[in-house]
Design a protein around this motif. Structure first.
Motif, PDB file in Angstrom:
ATOM      1  N   THR A 207      23.065  63.525  43.684  1.00  0.00           N
ATOM      2  CA  THR A 207      22.252  62.946  42.692  1.00  0.00           C
ATOM      3  C   THR A 207      22.645  61.465  42.941  1.00  0.00           C
ATOM      4  OG1 THR A 207      21.959  64.838  41.392  1.00  0.00           O
ATOM      5  CG2 THR A 207      21.624  62.783  40.588  1.00  0.00           C
TER       6      THR A 207
ATOM      7  N   TYR B 226      20.031  58.347  43.952  1.00  0.00           N
ATOM      8  CA  TYR B 226      19.489  57.306  43.013  1.00  0.00           C
ATOM      9  C   TYR B 226      19.975  55.797  43.392  1.00  0.00           C
ATOM     10  CZ  TYR B 226      16.909  60.462  39.818  1.00  0.00           C
ATOM     11  OH  TYR B 226      16.137  61.364  39.215  1.00  0.00           O
TER      12      TYR B 226
ATOM     13  N   LEU C 186      17.708  54.706  46.137  1.00  0.00           N
ATOM     14  CA  LEU C 186      16.490  54.183  45.473  1.00  0.00           C
ATOM     15  C   LEU C 186      16.672  52.740  44.878  1.00  0.00           C
ATOM     16  CD1 LEU C 186      15.005  57.236  43.632  1.00  0.00           C
ATOM     17  CD2 LEU C 186      14.214  56.154  45.814  1.00  0.00           C
ATOM     18  N   PHE C 187      17.844  52.731  44.012  1.00  0.00           N
ATOM     19  CA  PHE C 187      18.177  51.253  43.496  1.00  0.00           C
ATOM     20  C   PHE C 187      18.193  50.282  44.496  1.00  0.00           C
ATOM     21  CE2 PHE C 187      21.131  48.280  41.668  1.00  0.00           C
ATOM     22  CZ  PHE C 187      20.191  47.757  40.629  1.00  0.00           C
TER      23      PHE C 187
ATOM     24  N   PHE D 265      14.645  49.597  46.090  1.00  0.00           N
ATOM     25  CA  PHE D 265      13.787  48.844  44.944  1.00  0.00           C
ATOM     26  C   PHE D 265      14.248  47.316  45.012  1.00  0.00           C
ATOM     27  CE2 PHE D 265      12.766  53.018  42.944  1.00  0.00           C
ATOM     28  CZ  PHE D 265      11.253  53.040  43.356  1.00  0.00           C
TER      29      PHE D 265
ATOM     30  N   PRO E  62      14.580  61.035  36.334  1.00  0.00           N
ATOM     31  CA  PRO E  62      13.437  60.404  36.798  1.00  0.00           C
ATOM     32  C   PRO E  62      12.985  59.111  36.071  1.00  0.00           C
ATOM     33  CG  PRO E  62      13.310  62.677  36.969  1.00  0.00           C
ATOM     34  CD  PRO E  62      14.549  62.556  36.041  1.00  0.00           C
TER      35      PRO E  62
ATOM     36  N   GLN F 103      14.716  56.627  35.283  1.00  0.00           N
ATOM     37  CA  GLN F 103      15.392  55.733  35.416  1.00  0.00           C
ATOM     38  C   GLN F 103      14.965  55.045  36.850  1.00  0.00           C
ATOM     39  OE1 GLN F 103      17.782  54.937  33.672  1.00  0.00           O
ATOM     40  NE2 GLN F 103      17.179  56.597  32.431  1.00  0.00           N
ATOM     41  N   ILE F 104      14.014  55.575  37.413  1.00  0.00           N
ATOM     42  CA  ILE F 104      13.115  54.944  38.587  1.00  0.00           C
ATOM     43  C   ILE F 104      12.332  53.780  38.035  1.00  0.00           C
ATOM     44  CG2 ILE F 104      11.480  55.187  40.619  1.00  0.00           C
ATOM     45  CD1 ILE F 104      12.312  58.175  40.753  1.00  0.00           C
ATOM     46  N   VAL F 105      11.746  53.992  36.948  1.00  0.00           N
ATOM     47  CA  VAL F 105      11.032  52.913  36.115  1.00  0.00           C
ATOM     48  C   VAL F 105      12.030  51.850  35.773  1.00  0.00           C
ATOM     49  CG1 VAL F 105       9.505  52.363  34.179  1.00  0.00           C
ATOM     50  CG2 VAL F 105       9.199  54.567  35.490  1.00  0.00           C
TER      51      VAL F 105
ATOM     52  N   PHE G  45      14.803  50.899  37.296  1.00  0.00           N
ATOM     53  CA  PHE G  45      15.097  50.184  38.594  1.00  0.00           C
ATOM     54  C   PHE G  45      14.022  49.075  38.858  1.00  0.00           C
ATOM     55  CE2 PHE G  45      17.467  54.124  40.357  1.00  0.00           C
ATOM     56  CZ  PHE G  45      18.265  54.056  39.430  1.00  0.00           C
ATOM     57  N   ILE G  46      12.695  49.452  38.790  1.00  0.00           N
ATOM     58  CA  ILE G  46      11.663  48.532  39.038  1.00  0.00           C
ATOM     59  C   ILE G  46      11.645  47.416  38.000  1.00  0.00           C
ATOM     60  CG2 ILE G  46       8.940  48.347  39.279  1.00  0.00           C
ATOM     61  CD1 ILE G  46       9.096  51.294  40.152  1.00  0.00           C
TER      62      ILE G  46
END
Length: 511
Positions: A362, A366, A369-370, A373, A484, A486-488, A490-491
């Motif tokens: 995990t 992430y 992903l960070f 982004f 999930p 936390q993806i927002v 990151f953006i």
């Protein structure tokens, strides 16, 4: 070998594009710490601190303690390379990152003073070498992490100091684009913020089997190419702003700038003073009557209204003071989030009750992903640039239709003094144009006060948008159990970084 300002103006698109690419690859790669940290831990930097003193005061590594419950005594885990990792190791590495990231911002005070006096050329040349040395130190330290882990601290310090030179010396480049100045500043800052994606790319290559030492030497090699680009294309003198009286002379009329006692530097000073005297925009109407004074009188009798404000007086203004406060607090919050992202994700995984292997996957996912982004920082640059450049470009005036008037040649009816200058006479069947004005399209130039008012309004919109996004980011990270979501975060995090720096930079350029 340094080009003149006129030559730099001819190469402005090359300089701008390469500056963006160099910022993207070097300026703030240290902000991709979450990816670099995983590579350093996998290489075994400071893994020797993951030890425990038993009852006989013997020091053993975590690999020699298979029966020790990590949740009770020591939170040991192992990287894919087999190197041990522990919270004490994280603490040391994060401390090095904190020092490097502080230098990434603190050194700009000294750079600004030097660059205003001597230009950006020598600073950029030194900065490229500084960054190359940091990459070489990381490569050398990876050869023997047991004994050379201490090199990580100076390497990260030089990384931060050399990286910020790239972005800081690229700020004068937007001066070459008069009507796109804020947009170009936003692109520079966007590429600076997006440079954190580089270590994510290096992490992907590292996972694919590329050795860490090869990655660092490759990065140093690209840095040498930036040194050559700077050597051949960066001008040796400061680039003036569009509002500077010598802007057009220095960038477009270099033929006037000879080393002669009349036509050299004295000529530039004289033309600057004469230009200020003859300008009806910069002087009050009562002062325009003296525009034919001799150059000697002009040089000795400049009014105090033409004198620029001192640096300390500008710092004392509330606008600059509160921008400093906003910048410091926000930057601290953003960098702290980046530095402790891995621990944040581990805490979230622990609260969700995930096992060690799933938690590690995990964190890896992430973190990837960070890093990915981070490119959104560059994509957000045109957005904030458009907000700050809104309605600043001069509009084109519509072409007016010529008016025709039929008049008689009779002396009683023909009265030349009373006829409008824009009229056309119909003589012998042929129109005779007597219009003294050009009917072609011409830009409607805004007054200085109107342009400043529009810039201030644009800055207010930019700061309002930044604050709204910052509030949204603060609310989202409170829900750490919902990964999930936390993806927002990151953006929004990448958007805030670009908006904050661009808004502040545009504010200082406006002032």
């Amino acid at each position: 070998m340094a080009p003149s300002l006129a030559q730099a103006n001819q190469r402005k698109w090359w300089i701008a594009i390469t500056s963006v690419l160099e910022n993207l690859m070097f300026a703030a790669v240290l902000l991709g710490w979450s990816s670099l940290l995983l590579m350093l831990k996998n290489e075994g930097f400071y893994s020797s601190v993951c030890t425990v003193d038993n009852e006989e005061n013997d020091t053993t590594t975590s690999s020699e303690l298979p029966n020790v419950n990590s949740s009770e005594k020591f939170d040991f885990s192992f990287m894919p390379s087999g190197k041990p990792t522990c919270p004490k190791q994280d603490e040391i590495l994060n401390r090095c990152f904190s020092i490097g990231s502080c230098l990434l911002s603190a050194v700009t005070v000294l750079l600004g003073i030097i660059m205003d006096k001597y230009g950006s050329r020598m600073i950029r040349l030194c900065g490229t070498w500084t960054f190359m040395v940091s990459c070489v130190l990381l490569a050398v330290a990876s050869m023997d992490t047991e004994n050379l882990s201490v090199l990580i601290a100076p390497a990260l310090c030089l990384n931060g100091m050399g990286g910020v030179v790239y972005i800081f010396t690229s700020f004068p480049v937007p001066n070459l684009f008069e009507n796109l100045r804020s947009t170009m500043i936003s692109l520079m800052i966007g590429s600076y913020s997006a440079s954190a994606v580089m270590y994510m790319i290096f992490k992907a290559a590292y996972d694919a089997g590329v050795p860490f030492i090869g990655i660092m030497l490759f990065h140093a090699g690209i840095g040498f190419l930036t040194f050559l680009n700077c050597f051949f294309n960066t001008p040796g003198e400061p680039i003036p702003g569009p509002d500077d009286i010598s802007y057009g002379i220095k960038l477009k009329f270099s033929a006037f700038r000879f080393e002669h006692k009349i036509t050299g530097a004295k000529f530039l000073n004289h033309t600057s003073v004469v230009g200020r005297r003859m300008s009806s925009h910069d002087l009050a109407p009562s002062e325009n009557r003296n525009y034919l004074e001799s150059v000697v009188d002009l040089k000795g009798n400049e009014t105090p209204s033409n004198q620029e404000e001192s640096f300390l007086s500008v710092l004392a203004t509330p606008c600059v003071f509160w921008s400093f406060v906003t910048m410091c607090l926000t930057q601290l919050r953003l960098i702290a989030y980046m530095g402790w992202l891995e621990l944040y994700l581990k805490s979230s995984s622990k609260q969700l009750g995930l096992d060690e292997e799933t938690a590690h996957e995990t964190v890896e996912f992430y973190t990837l992903l960070f890093g990915l982004f981070q490119i959104n920082c560059f994509l957000m640059a045109p957005v904030i640039g458009s907000i700050m450049d809104w309605n600043l470009k001069p509009r084109k005036q519509k072409k007016s239709k010529p008016k025709y008037e039929e008049i008689s040649c009779d002396k009683e009816q023909y009265d030349p003094p009373s006829q409008s200058k824009t009229a056309r006479t119909q003589l012998n069947g042929k129109p005779n144009e007597i219009n003294e004005h050009n009917t072609k399209k011409s830009p409607v130039v805004k007054s200085k006060s109107e342009r400043k008012r529009q810039q201030v309004m644009n800055m207010a919109r930019a700061f309002m948008t930044t604050n709204i996004l910052l509030i949204i980011f603060g609310i989202i990270i409170l829900f750490e159990r919902i990964l999930p979501l936390q993806i927002v975060a990151f953006i929004v995090h990448t958007a805030v970084r670009t908006f904050l720096h661009s808004s502040t930079g545009g504010l200082y350029a406006c002032m």
